[in-house]
Design a protein around this motif. Structure first.
Motif, PDB file in Angstrom:
ATOM      1  N   ALA A  73       0.836  -1.207   0.000  1.00 38.43           N
ATOM      2  CA  ALA A  73       0.000   0.000   0.000  1.00 38.43           C
ATOM      3  C   ALA A  73       0.869   1.254   0.000  1.00 38.43           C
ATOM      4  CB  ALA A  73      -0.939  -0.009   1.206  1.00 38.43           C
ATOM      5  N   GLN A  74       1.913   1.245   0.817  1.00 37.74           N
ATOM      6  CA  GLN A  74       2.814   2.402   0.850  1.00 37.74           C
ATOM      7  C   GLN A  74       3.601   2.531  -0.453  1.00 37.74           C
ATOM      8  OE1 GLN A  74       5.344   2.379   4.302  1.00 37.74           O
ATOM      9  NE2 GLN A  74       3.672   2.855   5.730  1.00 37.74           N
ATOM     10  N   ILE A  75       3.980   1.410  -1.022  1.00 32.30           N
ATOM     11  CA  ILE A  75       4.697   1.444  -2.298  1.00 32.30           C
ATOM     12  C   ILE A  75       3.807   2.053  -3.380  1.00 32.30           C
ATOM     13  CG2 ILE A  75       5.642  -0.004  -4.148  1.00 32.30           C
ATOM     14  CD1 ILE A  75       6.628  -1.910  -1.923  1.00 32.30           C
ATOM     15  N   ARG A  76       2.552   1.656  -3.418  1.00 35.53           N
ATOM     16  CA  ARG A  76       1.633   2.157  -4.447  1.00 35.53           C
ATOM     17  C   ARG A  76       1.440   3.667  -4.346  1.00 35.53           C
ATOM     18  NH1 ARG A  76      -1.461  -1.326  -7.283  1.00 35.53           N
ATOM     19  NH2 ARG A  76      -3.190   0.154  -7.403  1.00 35.53           N
ATOM     20  N   GLU A  77       1.503   4.186  -3.145  1.00 33.64           N
ATOM     21  CA  GLU A  77       1.332   5.628  -2.962  1.00 33.64           C
ATOM     22  C   GLU A  77       2.450   6.425  -3.622  1.00 33.64           C
ATOM     23  OE1 GLU A  77       1.070   6.211   1.215  1.00 33.64           O
ATOM     24  OE2 GLU A  77      -0.972   5.410   1.390  1.00 33.64           O
ATOM     25  N   GLN A  78       3.578   5.761  -3.914  1.00 31.80           N
ATOM     26  CA  GLN A  78       4.718   6.441  -4.531  1.00 31.80           C
ATOM     27  C   GLN A  78       4.626   6.487  -6.054  1.00 31.80           C
ATOM     28  OE1 GLN A  78       8.583   5.297  -2.689  1.00 31.80           O
ATOM     29  NE2 GLN A  78       7.339   4.036  -1.314  1.00 31.80           N
ATOM     30  N   PHE A  79       3.557   5.910  -6.610  1.00 31.82           N
ATOM     31  CA  PHE A  79       3.368   5.866  -8.061  1.00 31.82           C
ATOM     32  C   PHE A  79       2.122   6.671  -8.425  1.00 31.82           C
ATOM     33  CE2 PHE A  79       6.114   2.347  -7.215  1.00 31.82           C
ATOM     34  CZ  PHE A  79       6.870   2.166  -8.364  1.00 31.82           C
ATOM     35  N   PRO A  80       2.302   7.922  -8.839  1.00 28.80           N
ATOM     36  CA  PRO A  80       1.146   8.778  -9.110  1.00 28.80           C
ATOM     37  C   PRO A  80       0.139   8.182 -10.083  1.00 28.80           C
ATOM     38  CG  PRO A  80       3.171  10.075  -9.124  1.00 28.80           C
ATOM     39  CD  PRO A  80       3.581   8.637  -9.024  1.00 28.80           C
ATOM     40  N   ILE A  81       0.613   7.493 -11.110  1.00 24.01           N
ATOM     41  CA  ILE A  81      -0.298   6.996 -12.133  1.00 24.01           C
ATOM     42  C   ILE A  81      -1.250   5.926 -11.602  1.00 24.01           C
ATOM     43  CG2 ILE A  81       1.074   5.083 -13.068  1.00 24.01           C
ATOM     44  CD1 ILE A  81       0.362   6.212 -15.886  1.00 24.01           C
ATOM     45  N   LEU A  82      -0.830   5.237 -10.549  1.00 23.04           N
ATOM     46  CA  LEU A  82      -1.683   4.182  -9.998  1.00 23.04           C
ATOM     47  C   LEU A  82      -2.894   4.742  -9.260  1.00 23.04           C
ATOM     48  CD1 LEU A  82       0.986   1.643  -8.668  1.00 23.04           C
ATOM     49  CD2 LEU A  82      -0.178   1.686 -10.899  1.00 23.04           C
ATOM     50  N   GLN A  83      -2.921   6.043  -9.069  1.00 23.55           N
ATOM     51  CA  GLN A  83      -4.048   6.668  -8.376  1.00 23.55           C
ATOM     52  C   GLN A  83      -5.157   7.076  -9.348  1.00 23.55           C
ATOM     53  OE1 GLN A  83      -3.165   6.204  -5.255  1.00 23.55           O
ATOM     54  NE2 GLN A  83      -1.073   5.819  -5.995  1.00 23.55           N
ATOM     55  N   ARG A  84      -4.921   6.949 -10.640  1.00 21.38           N
ATOM     56  CA  ARG A  84      -5.893   7.446 -11.616  1.00 21.38           C
ATOM     57  C   ARG A  84      -6.924   6.379 -11.973  1.00 21.38           C
ATOM     58  NH1 ARG A  84      -4.504   8.392 -17.746  1.00 21.38           N
ATOM     59  NH2 ARG A  84      -6.768   8.448 -17.616  1.00 21.38           N
ATOM     60  N   GLN A  85      -7.942   6.798 -12.712  1.00 18.63           N
ATOM     61  CA  GLN A  85      -8.967   5.891 -13.205  1.00 18.63           C
ATOM     62  C   GLN A  85      -8.871   5.792 -14.725  1.00 18.63           C
ATOM     63  OE1 GLN A  85     -12.890   6.973 -11.775  1.00 18.63           O
ATOM     64  NE2 GLN A  85     -12.479   6.025  -9.783  1.00 18.63           N
ATOM     65  N   VAL A  86      -9.313   4.654 -15.242  1.00 20.68           N
ATOM     66  CA  VAL A  86      -9.388   4.417 -16.677  1.00 20.68           C
ATOM     67  C   VAL A  86     -10.786   3.905 -16.983  1.00 20.68           C
ATOM     68  CG1 VAL A  86      -8.559   3.000 -18.595  1.00 20.68           C
ATOM     69  CG2 VAL A  86      -6.926   3.985 -16.982  1.00 20.68           C
TER      70      VAL A  86
ATOM     71  N   GLY B 232     -13.476   5.106 -16.080  1.00 21.24           N
ATOM     72  CA  GLY B 232     -14.312   5.220 -14.894  1.00 21.24           C
ATOM     73  C   GLY B 232     -14.033   4.192 -13.819  1.00 21.24           C
ATOM     74  N   LYS B 233     -12.969   3.405 -13.988  1.00 20.66           N
ATOM     75  CA  LYS B 233     -12.625   2.358 -13.020  1.00 20.66           C
ATOM     76  C   LYS B 233     -11.203   2.586 -12.517  1.00 20.66           C
ATOM     77  CE  LYS B 233     -16.469   0.112 -13.848  1.00 20.66           C
ATOM     78  NZ  LYS B 233     -16.491  -1.160 -14.583  1.00 20.66           N
ATOM     79  N   PRO B 234     -10.917   2.207 -11.266  1.00 27.12           N
ATOM     80  CA  PRO B 234      -9.530   2.313 -10.784  1.00 27.12           C
ATOM     81  C   PRO B 234      -8.592   1.517 -11.685  1.00 27.12           C
ATOM     82  CG  PRO B 234     -11.028   1.839  -8.961  1.00 27.12           C
ATOM     83  CD  PRO B 234     -11.834   1.678 -10.220  1.00 27.12           C
ATOM     84  N   LEU B 235      -7.481   2.127 -12.038  1.00 25.89           N
ATOM     85  CA  LEU B 235      -6.526   1.465 -12.915  1.00 25.89           C
ATOM     86  C   LEU B 235      -5.962   0.212 -12.256  1.00 25.89           C
ATOM     87  CD1 LEU B 235      -4.595   1.297 -15.384  1.00 25.89           C
ATOM     88  CD2 LEU B 235      -3.057   2.840 -14.128  1.00 25.89           C
ATOM     89  N   VAL B 236      -6.003  -0.905 -12.986  1.00 26.16           N
ATOM     90  CA  VAL B 236      -5.318  -2.144 -12.603  1.00 26.16           C
ATOM     91  C   VAL B 236      -4.254  -2.367 -13.675  1.00 26.16           C
ATOM     92  CG1 VAL B 236      -5.530  -4.629 -12.220  1.00 26.16           C
ATOM     93  CG2 VAL B 236      -7.363  -3.081 -11.462  1.00 26.16           C
ATOM     94  N   TYR B 237      -3.033  -2.019 -13.370  1.00 28.28           N
ATOM     95  CA  TYR B 237      -1.972  -2.048 -14.366  1.00 28.28           C
ATOM     96  C   TYR B 237      -1.194  -3.351 -14.276  1.00 28.28           C
ATOM     97  CZ  TYR B 237       1.884  -0.728 -17.357  1.00 28.28           C
ATOM     98  OH  TYR B 237       2.815  -0.716 -18.373  1.00 28.28           O
ATOM     99  N   LEU B 238      -1.392  -4.213 -15.287  1.00 30.13           N
ATOM    100  CA  LEU B 238      -0.762  -5.533 -15.306  1.00 30.13           C
ATOM    101  C   LEU B 238      -0.010  -5.747 -16.619  1.00 30.13           C
ATOM    102  CD1 LEU B 238      -3.744  -7.608 -13.808  1.00 30.13           C
ATOM    103  CD2 LEU B 238      -1.750  -6.684 -12.594  1.00 30.13           C
ATOM    104  N   ASP B 239       0.678  -4.707 -17.073  1.00 38.10           N
ATOM    105  CA  ASP B 239       1.468  -4.779 -18.305  1.00 38.10           C
ATOM    106  C   ASP B 239       2.927  -4.428 -18.021  1.00 38.10           C
ATOM    107  OD1 ASP B 239       1.989  -5.196 -20.979  1.00 38.10           O
ATOM    108  OD2 ASP B 239       1.333  -3.204 -21.605  1.00 38.10           O
ATOM    109  N   ASN B 240       3.429  -4.939 -16.923  1.00 35.44           N
ATOM    110  CA  ASN B 240       4.758  -4.549 -16.456  1.00 35.44           C
ATOM    111  C   ASN B 240       5.896  -5.144 -17.272  1.00 35.44           C
ATOM    112  OD1 ASN B 240       4.027  -2.997 -13.916  1.00 35.44           O
ATOM    113  ND2 ASN B 240       2.867  -4.893 -13.657  1.00 35.44           N
ATOM    114  N   ALA B 241       5.638  -6.241 -17.979  1.00 34.07           N
ATOM    115  CA  ALA B 241       6.679  -6.793 -18.846  1.00 34.07           C
ATOM    116  C   ALA B 241       6.915  -5.900 -20.051  1.00 34.07           C
ATOM    117  CB  ALA B 241       6.312  -8.204 -19.293  1.00 34.07           C
TER     118      ALA B 241
END
Length: 405
Positions: A6-19, A21-30
């Motif tokens: 949870a603390q790590i996620r707070e350090q990534f601004p983009i993870l706070q946005r919506q796509v 109309g839904k909270p972003l679930v970013y699973l394209d890390n490769a």
């Protein structure tokens, strides 16, 4: 898990946005990782405090930019356990690093010599060697994979011969997540006096990298897959091999002397770094490495393993879903196909739910042909992903499955 995700996620601004109309679930890390605020701040600080060209200016800003730029090189050298920082060559990414090496190899290869690659190659580590062999008259040989997506190491050893001049292989498959036993395979290739290159685009973000322990001659990776900026990469090369390597680009910075009739080249690393470099990118990559090193790598691995285990469990419970790539030793990559659905349609419907994955052939067309699939849907996990996001992925897959039925 001892990571506070949870603390790590707070350090990534983009993870706070919506796509959509839904909270972003970013699973394209490769494909690329998101950037922590520490990296964003490092880029901003460079451009607002010491933006200047390096090595050339006789003024304070240039001196400061040069110090930061070369400090970044040392950070990378320490991170991958290079013997000396001159072995770190800045590139635009893994692709340029491989091309730099392949350009030199093509000038040295002879007809009758052989280059070994694998069936799981990204195009950047296949087409480069294909073209190098065409230019030189050498032969390209391909090590097959097993049905579970692991490399057929018996065939690797069988294909090695006295004619093997070069071996290039991925540390980790971007399409399947398979981790290759690169130390063992490198030792076998070196026993045949072959040079060895490791495509580390996927490997660099998943565990400690020690190029001395691996024993390879070259290791290339991209900053953007290591929480750093795009447009910056690293080619590490063993000093004794790299110091006389054929030049890649010519221009400013890499020159020792020049006349209208001829030119001579500088010492490493300058001789392989022509032109104004990506100064901000190098500083940003160093910031990413410094950020990442605050965490225990064993904790990161345990976290990614838990995410993959949950994803695999849910995948096996999903009707019509087939996992592509079952190697015992793999990172947090889940490639799959869904009966009756094209991967692109799966990606489209997941995107509508705010879930970002990758679909297609993953720049590995020959591998997809070998697997007899048009492509796959691929979810890839990293330090900031959560078990809840894995659950949301499969909720999304099940919705997509019903819509496509």
């Amino acid at each position: 898990m001892s990571l506070n995700v949870a603390q790590i996620r707070e350090q990534f601004p983009i993870l706070q946005r919506q796509v959509n109309g839904k909270p972003l679930v970013y699973l394209d890390n490769a494909a690329t990782t998101q950037k922590p605020q520490a990296v964003i701040d490092a880029l901003t600080d460079y451009y607002t405090q010491c933006n200047a060209n390096v090595h050339r200016g006789a003024h304070y800003l240039s001196d400061e930019a040069t110090r930061r730029y070369e400090a970044a090189r040392k950070t990378v050298a320490d991170y991958i356990h290079a013997n000396r920082q001159e072995e770190v060559i800045w590139t635009s990414g893994t692709t340029e690093g491989i091309n730099l090496v392949a350009n030199g190899v093509a000038q040295r290869l002879k007809p009758g010599e052989e280059v070994l690659v694998t069936e799981m190659e990204h195009h950047a580590n296949l087409v480069t060697w294909q073209q190098a062999c065409k230019r030189s008259g050498a032969t390209l040989k391909v090590v097959p994979i097993n049905e579970d997506g692991s490399l057929n190491t018996e065939q690797f050893h069988a294909l090695l011969s006295e004619n093997t001049a070069f071996v290039s292989m991925p540390h980790i498959s971007n399409a399947l997540g398979t981790i290759n036993p690169i130390k063992e395979l490198t030792a076998a290739a070196k026993a045949k006096d072959a040079l060895v290159m490791i495509d580390g685009a996927q490997g660099v973000a998943h565990g400690a990298i020690d190029v001395q322990d691996i024993g390879c001659d070259f290791y290339a990776f991209s900053g953007h897959k290591l929480f750093g900026p795009t447009g910056i990469g690293v080619l590490w090369g063993c000093y004794e091999v790299l110091k006389d390597w054929p030049i890649w680009l010519v221009g400013g910075e890499m020159i020792a002397t020049v006349s209208y009739q001829d030119a001579t080249w500088g010492e490493l690393p300058n001789r392989l770094e022509a032109g104004t470099p990506n100064i901000a990118g190098a500083i940003g990559l160093a910031a990413a490495i410094n950020w990442l090193q605050q965490f225990n790598k064993a904790d990161i691995l345990a976290h990614e393993t838990a995410l993959l285990a949950r994803a695999t469990q849910l995948a096996e419970q999903t009707d019509g879903l087939t996992i592509v790539g079952h190697a015992d030793n793999k990172i947090g990559v889940l490639s799959f196909i869904l009966e009756g659905a094209h991967p692109a349609d799966i990606g489209f419907l997941l995107d509508k739910q705010g879930i970002a994955i990758r679909t297609g052939d993953h720049c590995a067309q020959p591998l997809m042909k070998r697997l007899k699939v048009p492509g796959t849907a691929r979810a890839s996990f990293t330090i900031y992903n959560t078990l809840d996001e894995v659950d949301k992925l499969f909720e999304g897959i099940n919705k997509a499955r019903l819509m496509l039925a």
